[in-house]
Write an enzyme that holds these catalytic residues in place. Structure first.
Site, PDB file in Angstrom:
ATOM      1  N   GLY A 174       0.818  -1.211   0.000  1.00  0.00           N
ATOM      2  CA  GLY A 174       0.000   0.000   0.000  1.00  0.00           C
ATOM      3  C   GLY A 174       0.850   1.257   0.000  1.00  0.00           C
ATOM      4  O   GLY A 174       0.538   2.236  -0.689  1.00  0.00           O
TER       5      GLY A 174
ATOM      6  N   GLN B 208      -8.080   0.353   3.856  1.00  0.00           N
ATOM      7  CA  GLN B 208      -9.007  -0.189   4.853  1.00  0.00           C
ATOM      8  C   GLN B 208     -10.417  -0.355   4.310  1.00  0.00           C
ATOM      9  O   GLN B 208     -11.225  -1.072   4.884  1.00  0.00           O
ATOM     10  CB  GLN B 208      -9.058   0.735   6.086  1.00  0.00           C
ATOM     11  CG  GLN B 208      -7.738   0.920   6.787  1.00  0.00           C
ATOM     12  CD  GLN B 208      -7.236  -0.346   7.471  1.00  0.00           C
ATOM     13  OE1 GLN B 208      -7.968  -1.317   7.664  1.00  0.00           O
ATOM     14  NE2 GLN B 208      -5.962  -0.347   7.836  1.00  0.00           N
TER      15      GLN B 208
ATOM     16  N   CYS C 229       2.931   5.091  24.272  1.00  0.00           N
ATOM     17  CA  CYS C 229       3.873   4.003  24.503  1.00  0.00           C
ATOM     18  C   CYS C 229       3.817   2.946  23.419  1.00  0.00           C
ATOM     19  O   CYS C 229       4.786   2.241  23.194  1.00  0.00           O
ATOM     20  CB  CYS C 229       3.624   3.360  25.848  1.00  0.00           C
ATOM     21  SG  CYS C 229       4.232   4.376  27.174  1.00  0.00           S
TER      22      CYS C 229
END
Lengths: 274, 394
Positions: free
Chosen positions: B71, B178, B324
């Protein structure tokens, strides 16, 4: 996915001492939810000066939780003097190491410990020392310098790993580079023969008398040397300085800069209540 | 321990039917499709079939399909081609919530002298169409707007946006990685000039993508080399993966109904039950049209990586927009663009389903996730039990 040691994983999944010590007499809080991690440390210090109980509350990732859990384990049974000597590296070592990008989790632990110990000593919570360098994470020049010194950091990337500073919009990277250069420069003359404590105190007194007090007195203020502990210079403000809101600024910027220049580059000036 | 895979916007399992069609091309049928002899020629025939399967899913013609490696390559090719063929035009219009394949490329192009406008989104994650219209200028070389967002599943009105671009003579590209297989696409009826697909989001293997380029669109190749793909993309064909992608496109067309019925109802139940059982949680992008398989939920007062690693203990795979897990120190750019407070963004979890998910797996997540949040909140300094007024924590 981060590479955590088994010990980090174990402390994360089964944290020790999570919660709050009910009759705590030392409380330290650092970080914020906006920054992504925060730690509240509560300690019960016994009459004999030993830490009888230690608990934590953490908002943060696996390594932040594990670091806090480890810290409470390390603190239990220690005297305050022993506790004071625990560094962020000790916390990381206890866990068998942390990924370098996660070292700031151990620094958060060390900061919470400092905050709890000064809370125990009855010192007013330090609002903010130094000036903000990293706006994204609210990190000051003092914190960055300290991390550079204690962990011997040499690059912006390392500073980000340890303090988060520079991890956001990156506009402070030049300022961080300057701080690294400044600390490096300071450390070069530090190789000169060490001052004895007596010599150091005498030189501080002389500098205060000659260079600092006259200018303060001009503004109706004054300063008194209370004690010198290692590189910490404890002073009390008098006269106009004692009631002046700007006095902390005066102390940190003017007095400290002067003492660092004339006596020893690593001196840190702290104001103690009257 | 059984793996419960609910991270299908990150990658998907290769469908067994896809693998089966690929295997001969990794063993006996290794000929080069460009060769003169029939041993290679038959492979070329299979590639042609695959091209037809891909074009059928998109409502395109086979010659409008270029096979690429992923992609990201398709996205890069589209944007660079528009700049290379667009005379001196040096303006790109995109959005604040694009995938890094577009976003980081645009950042790089700014350094090389291009001007980039990132159209903002509102709190629901929907595109600001007024700002979009205003951003189109006579200097605009290309618009690149994703069809559906990978983090929230929010669907953008790309066909309308493409019409607006066309009426001003501007090329329009969409990253449909998507959207394909979940939203019906008929490029014959649209004003979209270029469109990117990624194989591994569609139950084909990693390492294969498609760039659709409308017939008549000026094009400049990104990978320069041999005459493959009619001179539009050099490099010997990744034959097995191309064959697999063709099959995956055929399957996707067959399963589009299931995605929008059974998978959607699994997602809806999962979302509803988690919100019911976990106080102080909310869906990011919940008020906008969304993909049927995606939910992005923020759990206040806890941090995403901690949630994911505790879910991992039960074999549950999901993603988070927390700092994180992003590998940086700031939470997801998508959630920030939507104005999701940092305190919520750090505790976001994305669950993305596929046709391979079952009712039992949804039950398992509904059963396992609430206690995880509860345990982490129990030692969060910002959490006040009984759900009463909570510490602001800013």
């Amino acid at each position: 996915m981060w590479e955590y040691t088994d010990k980090v994983k174990e402390h994360f999944l089964n944290p020790r001492n999570a919660g709050e010590v009910k009759d705590a007499n030392a409380v330290g809080e650092v970080g914020s939810m906006a920054c992504g991690d925060a730690l509240k440390l509560t300690l019960k210090v016994g009459d004999n000066g030993k830490i009888e109980d230690a608990k934590f509350q953490t908002f943060g990732c696996a390594s932040a939780i594990a670091s806090a859990s480890a810290l409470t384990e390390m603190l239990k049974g220690k005297s305050l003097q022993e506790a004071e000597r625990i560094t962020n590296q000790d916390i990381a070592d206890y866990l068998g190491g942390l990924p370098k990008e996660k070292m700031h989790c151990s620094v958060l632990g060390r900061q919470a410990l400092e905050s709890a110990l000064s809370n125990y000593r009855g010192e007013a919570p330090k609002e903010q020392e130094g000036k903000i360098v990293c706006e994204c994470f609210g990190v000051t020049d003092r914190e960055i310098e300290k991390a550079i010194r204690e962990n011997n950091l040499t690059s912006v990337e390392e500073v980000t790993n340890y303090t988060k500073a520079g991890g956001g919009c990156e506009s402070c990277h030049d300022a961080i580079r300057e701080l690294i250069a400044r600390v490096r420069q300071e450390e070069a003359p530090a190789k000169r023969p060490k001052l004895t404590n007596i010599q150091k105190i005498r030189m501080i007194e002389e500098t205060l008398e000659r260079e600092i007090r006259p200018s303060l007195q001009q503004d109706g203020g004054d300063i008194e040397l209370v004690d010198v502990i290692g590189n910490r210079v404890l002073v009390a403000s008098r006269g106009a300085c004692a009631v002046c809101k700007a006095s902390e600024l005066t102390l940190t910027h003017f007095v400290e800069a002067k003492l660092r220049e004339m006596v020893w580059p690593e001196l840190v000036v702290e104001e103690v209540p009257k | 321990m059984k793996t419960i895979y609910m991270d299908n916007n990150a990658t998907t399992r290769v469908a067994p039917e896809v693998l089966e069609t690929m295997l001969p091309f990794l063993t006996d049928l290794y000929g080069n499709p460009s060769s003169a002899y029939s041993f290679g020629g038959r492979v070329a025939r299979n590639i042609r079939e695959s091209r037809e399967q891909a074009s059928a899913l998109l409502g395109a013609s086979p010659e409008e399909i270029i096979f690429t490696s992923c992609g990201s390559e398709s996205d890069n090719t589209a944007i660079m081609s528009a700049l290379n063929t667009g005379k001196d035009k040096a303006h790109i219009v995109t959005t604040r919530v694009e995938h890094p394949a577009v976003k980081v490329l645009c950042n790089e192009l700014v350094k090389r002298g291009c001007r980039v406008t990132e159209v903002p989104v509102d709190r629901k994650g929907e595109l600001d169409m007024d700002r979009y219209k205003e951003s189109l200028t006579s200097d605009t070389a290309i618009v690149s707007i994703m069809w559906a967002n990978n983090e929230t599943g929010v669907i953008f009105p790309v066909e309308e946006a493409a019409q607006l671009a066309r009426s001003r003579g501007i090329l329009f590209h969409t990253d449909a990685v998507q959207a394909v297989g979940k939203i019906p696409i008929d490029l014959q009826q649209s004003a979209i000039d270029m469109l990117s697909i990624s194989g591994h989001k569609l139950h084909a293997p990693k390492g294969i993508g498609v760039l659709y380029v409308r017939k008549g669109t000026k094009f400049s190749p990104f990978l320069i080399g041999g005459h493959q793909e009619r001179g539009r993309r050099g490099g010997t064909e990744n034959t097995a993966s191309i064959i697999g992608l063709g099959k995956a496109c055929e399957l996707a067309a067959d399963r589009m109904d299931e995605e929008n019925t059974r998978v959607k109802s699994l997602r809806d139940r999962l979302e509803r039950e988690l919100l019911n059982r976990i106080p102080h949680s909310r869906v990011n992008g919940g008020g906008a049209p969304r993909l049927p398989n995606t939910t992005n939920i923020s759990f206040e007062f806890v941090e995403g990586e901690a949630i994911l690693l505790r879910m991992d203990e039960f074999g549950i795979c999901a993603s988070s927009g927390s700092a994180c897990t992003s590998g940086s120190l700031q939470p997801s750019h998508v959630l920030r663009a939507m104005g999701v407070p940092f305190t919520m963004a750090h505790g976001s979890v994305r669950l993305s389903l596929s046709v391979y998910n079952t009712d039992e797996e949804v039950d398992e997540v509904i059963d396992k996730l609430p206690p995880i949040i509860e345990k982490l909140r129990a030692f969060s300094p910002f959490w006040k039990p009984e759900g009463q007024a909570c510490a602001s924590g800013t």
